[in-house]
Write a protein that holds these residues in place. Structure first.
Motif, short mmCIF file in Angstrom:
data_model
loop_
_atom_site.label_atom_id
_atom_site.label_comp_id
_atom_site.label_asym_id
_atom_site.label_seq_id
_atom_site.Cartn_x
_atom_site.Cartn_y
_atom_site.Cartn_z
N THR A 76 146.59 0.56 90.70
CA THR A 76 147.00 1.06 92.02
C THR A 76 146.12 2.17 92.58
N VAL A 77 145.44 2.93 91.70
CA VAL A 77 144.72 4.11 92.19
C VAL A 77 143.25 4.10 91.78
N TRP A 78 143.01 4.17 90.48
CA TRP A 78 141.65 4.44 90.01
C TRP A 78 140.74 3.23 90.16
N GLY A 79 141.23 2.05 89.80
CA GLY A 79 140.40 0.86 89.92
C GLY A 79 139.98 0.57 91.35
N PRO A 80 140.92 0.61 92.33
CA PRO A 80 140.55 0.34 93.72
C PRO A 80 139.76 1.47 94.38
N MET A 81 139.75 2.66 93.80
CA MET A 81 139.09 3.81 94.42
C MET A 81 137.58 3.59 94.49
N SER A 82 136.95 4.08 95.54
CA SER A 82 135.50 3.94 95.66
C SER A 82 134.79 4.77 94.60
N GLY A 83 133.60 4.33 94.23
CA GLY A 83 132.83 5.07 93.25
C GLY A 83 132.53 6.49 93.69
N ALA A 84 132.28 6.68 94.97
CA ALA A 84 131.98 8.02 95.48
C ALA A 84 133.17 8.95 95.28
N GLU A 85 134.38 8.45 95.50
CA GLU A 85 135.56 9.29 95.30
C GLU A 85 135.79 9.57 93.82
N ARG A 86 135.60 8.57 92.97
CA ARG A 86 135.73 8.81 91.53
C ARG A 86 134.73 9.87 91.07
N GLY A 87 133.52 9.79 91.59
CA GLY A 87 132.49 10.75 91.22
C GLY A 87 132.90 12.18 91.54
N LYS A 88 133.61 12.38 92.66
CA LYS A 88 134.06 13.73 93.03
C LYS A 88 134.97 14.32 91.96
N TYR A 89 135.87 13.49 91.42
CA TYR A 89 136.75 13.99 90.36
C TYR A 89 135.95 14.38 89.12
N LEU A 90 134.96 13.55 88.75
CA LEU A 90 134.16 13.86 87.57
C LEU A 90 133.34 15.12 87.77
N PHE A 91 132.78 15.29 88.96
CA PHE A 91 132.05 16.53 89.25
C PHE A 91 132.99 17.73 89.14
N ARG A 92 134.22 17.58 89.63
CA ARG A 92 135.18 18.68 89.59
C ARG A 92 135.51 19.03 88.14
N ILE A 93 135.73 18.01 87.30
CA ILE A 93 136.00 18.26 85.89
C ILE A 93 134.82 18.96 85.22
N ALA A 94 133.61 18.52 85.54
CA ALA A 94 132.41 19.13 84.95
C ALA A 94 132.32 20.60 85.30
N ARG A 95 132.61 20.93 86.54
CA ARG A 95 132.53 22.33 86.95
C ARG A 95 133.60 23.18 86.26
N ILE A 96 134.80 22.64 86.11
CA ILE A 96 135.86 23.38 85.42
C ILE A 96 135.49 23.59 83.96
N LEU A 97 134.90 22.58 83.35
CA LEU A 97 134.44 22.72 81.96
C LEU A 97 133.43 23.86 81.84
N GLY A 180 135.32 3.20 86.47
CA GLY A 180 136.56 2.79 87.11
C GLY A 180 137.68 2.42 86.18
N ASN A 181 137.51 2.69 84.88
CA ASN A 181 138.56 2.40 83.90
C ASN A 181 139.52 3.58 83.78
N THR A 182 140.68 3.33 83.22
CA THR A 182 141.59 4.40 82.80
C THR A 182 141.62 4.41 81.28
N VAL A 183 142.09 5.53 80.69
CA VAL A 183 141.95 5.67 79.23
C VAL A 183 143.23 6.21 78.60
N VAL A 184 143.40 5.81 77.35
CA VAL A 184 144.36 6.44 76.43
C VAL A 184 143.55 6.87 75.23
#
Length: 479
Positions: A76-97, A180-184
């Motif tokens: 419903t969310v992550w798979g359909p999301m555009s790559g550019a939007e997914r990238g923003k989340y990863l950049f945000r995580i990297a900066r917080i790290l 675009g995958n989700t993880v456990v």
């Protein structure tokens, strides 16, 4: 002029930058929720055996919830999301790290036992780098050479070891999310804390619920996750024995599998090598992270004509290593991760002596509490010795000699493993000749243990299959 010895005053990093909860529950669907089992295990500081926190043991019902949350987020969310939007989340995580790197480095040292200068200067910079690197790929997957429109696989089940807890998490989660995958993910039972703090970082980054789920526990939790029918991909880093078990469990299920397993890396020193540089590489290759490294250079193959000189310089260098409090910024060698691992190292070291090899360690006092083993070098080692065949996963180096390049390659390849190797020579032609003949996934030239998010890592034979890092690592998470 007499040689001067400089005494270093203690320089401990402060523990106050880490604020731990007394107890942690699994992180499922964007929130920490009590485990259905009600059971907990205690994680301890291996340097002094003091408890750090209680961590829940996730059972089958918790795995079901985590996989369902990951599937829902993928559909419903992550798979359909555009790559550019997914990238923003990863950049945000990297900066917080990066912003929380000091806290995370101290936490990793407390939970794992490795020196603070390694978590601070190696682990955390690489963790952030992996998220930055894969964030850049998120909207460029069509240009990775994996087809014009590669699609995510689905839900990834990921199991990581205790030697590089946060770095192994980054190796697994960053490419999965970028694709675009989700993880456990299940962290190791002895080092779960940095993964649980990473879950807090996911909350801080407003990552959609269910994209990342963290389930804690021991071997039974990992087996339940790997065998769960709701996952599409299994990624595992750990021992060869457990890797075989996972391969059997998923055989015939149609799941993708990547296994990064053990190693018995050869560090080859030719007679034309820059010996002081080679000695530094030998020390890094086997004593970095107390030898708790799957690609450790645990077998030193040195050309006969320079063997005595290399050993002389190597022993002098090891004498200067500092063993002790992992939070002290002067410490080179920290604590062994667990009592069980210490017992294994001791048993294999005894086997080396019993089989006729000669062991040597520098004169160093071991702390009274905690799990400690001194840096150890065995000479007089043959190919038949257990210490030359079995992965010790500790600060134990086996030294063998060779006369010709052909003999060096034959001895290096005489192992069921095939993860890493190092070659030390000033001749580029000899380097390329040797690397071409070594059956190892990674071959370092005049260096050792150098990692980069853009470079693929993985092995052959009993060191597993599949690659992590670089474009090759993305392929495992794309259909």
């Amino acid at each position: 002029m007499d040689e001067q010895t400089f005494a270093y005053a203690p320089a401990p990093e402060s523990r106050s930058v880490v604020s731990l909860r007394p107890s942690y529950e699994p992180f499922i669907d964007g929130a920490f929720a009590p485990a259905a089992t009600g059971d907990h295990i205690t994680t301890v500081n291996p340097a002094d055996e003091e408890p750090l926190a209680e961590v829940a043991v996730a059972g089958d019902a918790d795995i079901d919830r985590a996989v369902a949350a990951a599937r829902r987020a993928f559909d419903t969310v992550w798979g359909p999301m555009s790559g550019a939007e997914r990238g923003k989340y990863l950049f945000r995580i990297a900066r917080i790290l990066q912003e929380r790197s000091r806290e995370l480095a101290v936490l990793e040292t407390l939970d794992n036992g490795k020196p603070i200068k390694e978590t601070r200067d190696t682990d955390l910079p690489l963790v952030a780098a992996h998220f930055f690197y894969h964030a850049g790929w998120a909207d460029k997957l069509g240009h990775a050479g994996l087809g014009p429109d590669p699609r995510p696989v689905g839900v990834a089940a990921q199991v990581i070891p205790w030697n590089f807890p946060l770095l192994m998490l980054a190796w697994k989660i960053a490419p999965a999310l970028a694709a675009g995958n989700t993880v456990v993910l299940k962290p190791a039972e002895t080092t779960p804390l940095s993964a649980l703090v990473f879950a807090e970082i996911c909350q801080e980054a407003d990552l959609p619920p269910g994209v990342v789920n963290i389930v804690t526990g021991a071997g039974a939790t990992g087996r339940a996750l790997v065998a769960h029918p709701g996952t599409d991909k299994v990624a595992f880093t750990g021992s060869t024995e457990v890797g075989r078990e996972i391969a059997r469990a998923v055989a015939g299920t149609g799941k993708r599998v990547g296994l990064e397993l053990g190693g018995k890396g050869a560090n080859i020193v030719y007679d034309d090598a820059a010996l002081d540089q080679a000695v530094e590489g030998i020390v890094t290759g086997i004593f970095f992270n107390q030898g708790h490294v799957c690609c450790a250079g645990s077998r030193l193959l040195v050309q006969e004509s320079v063997a005595d000189e290399v050993l002389l310089r190597l022993r002098a260098r090891i004498e200067r290593l500092r063993l002790g409090d992992p939070l002290d910024k002067n410490t080179d060698i920290g604590a062994i991760n667990s009592a069980a691992q210490l017992d294994r190292i001791r048993a294999l070291a005894r086997a080396g002596s019993d089989e006729g090899a000669e062991g040597w360690s520098p004169s160093c006092a071991l702390p009274e509490r905690g799990y400690w083993f001194p840096p150890t070098v065995f000479t007089g080692v043959s190919q038949a010795h257990r210490i030359a065949r079995e992965e010790i996963f500790g600060p134990v180096l086996s030294v063998l000699t060779f006369r010709t390049p052909d003999e060096a390659v034959a001895k290096a390849n005489n192992t069921p493993y095939g993860l890493s190797a190092g070659v030390w020579t000033e001749k580029g032609s000899r380097m390329l000749w040797t690397a071409e003949r070594l059956r190892a996934g990674v071959v370092w030239s005049n260096t050792f243990n150098k990692f980069d998010p853009a470079s693929p890592f993985g092995g052959y034979k009993e060191s597993g299959y599949g690659r992590e890092g670089g474009r090759h690592g993305l392929e495992a998470y794309l259909a």
